[in-house]
Design a protein around this motif. Structure first.
Motif: not given
Length: 288
Positions: A74-91
């Protein structure tokens, strides 16, 4: 005598940018996110409330990474950074329960008086352990042993465990945040992994130690200039990590948002580390 390795940094006029990292679903702040200016040696760790600040003089692309979340740029100008939870694939797997009747220590690391300072960078130092057939008798990771040398009490760092793919550390295989507090001085630290029942990957495993660039780890490092005999100082972050010098190319570091293989040290001074790889002093204890 203790020996520390560090870099001198030149400073220029900068502007401070501030922001906060949050979970894209819950909106809750995410603590201890690893943050880098892409392809540069400028980085920071978010505080417990998800906030961070960086001294940069123009717009940059930042790389955000945290356990359990997808990496985001993301750009350093962004004040709020939203991270998306990772979906783990279960084999589909066959579940095995450790018996814990055998132990095997691997790694050959030892405590020496050479330590690596973080400076002000959230490096992740990783050591590769290659799989050997004899480990089939003790296939579970039971404990991590590493050596530190801290100038302050209860300095914090993260433990990361990765599989090894395409010649670099790849995906996390420890899905729970493990933060260790180390005591002041030279210490042998042991981290118990028993409850996680992690099998040694056939492609190899990388144990990572992640520096946390947070206020509670900050301190003033003082040293004496050998030429002027004057005492100088600069701000850095605890703990220092003990390093060993090896012939084997098994050391990696994460910076600028990317994994890199450690190069052989070349000083042309006849030092003991000339032509060798600086590797974090880490051992593993395996069990059955």
């Amino acid at each position: 005598m203790y020996k520390f390795l560090f870099f001198f940094i030149s400073f220029s006029l900068t502007a401070q940018i501030r922001g906060v990292v949050k979970d894209s679903i819950s909106g809750e702040p995410i603590p201890y996110v690893n943050i880098w200016v892409e392809n540069e040696t400028i980085g920071i760790t978010s505080e417990t409330n998800g906030s961070f600040s960086l001294d940069i003089k123009e717009e940059k692309l930042l790389v955000f990474s945290a356990l359990g979340y997808e990496i985001k740029k993301a750009s350093s100008k962004s004040e709020v950074i939203l991270l998306k939870p990772k979906v783990f694939e279960l084999n589909e797997v066959v579940i095995s329960i450790p018996k814990k009747t055998k132990e095997l220590e691997i790694g050959d690391s030892k405590k020496i008086q050479h330590s690596q300072l973080s400076g002000d960078k959230p490096w992740i130092y990783g050591k590769l352990f290659k799989f050997e057939e004899k480990y089939n008798e003790t296939p579970f990771l039971k404990k991590i042993i590493f050596y530190s040398n801290s100038k302050i009490k209860n300095a914090k760092l993260k433990i990361r465990i990765y599989n090894f793919k395409d010649s670099i550390p790849n995906e996390d295989i420890l899905y729970e945040e493990v933060i260790v507090s180390v005591k002041k001085g030279m210490q042998k630290n042991t981290v118990d992994l028993s409850k996680h029942a992690i099998l040694f990957p056939k492609e190899g495993v990388v144990i990572g130690l992640e520096w946390m660039i947070i206020e509670e780890n900050k301190y003033l490092f003082e040293y004496k200039d050998t030429k002027s005999k004057k005492t100088n100082s600069f701000v850095t972050y605890a703990p220092s990590l003990v390093i060993n010098y090896t012939e084997e190319e098994n050391s990696f570091h994460f910076s600028g948002g990317k994994w890199r293989k450690r190069s052989r040290a070349i000083s042309n001074s006849g030092r003991e580390w000339d032509g060798k790889i600086m590797t974090p002093a880490i051992n593993l204890i395996l069990t059955n």
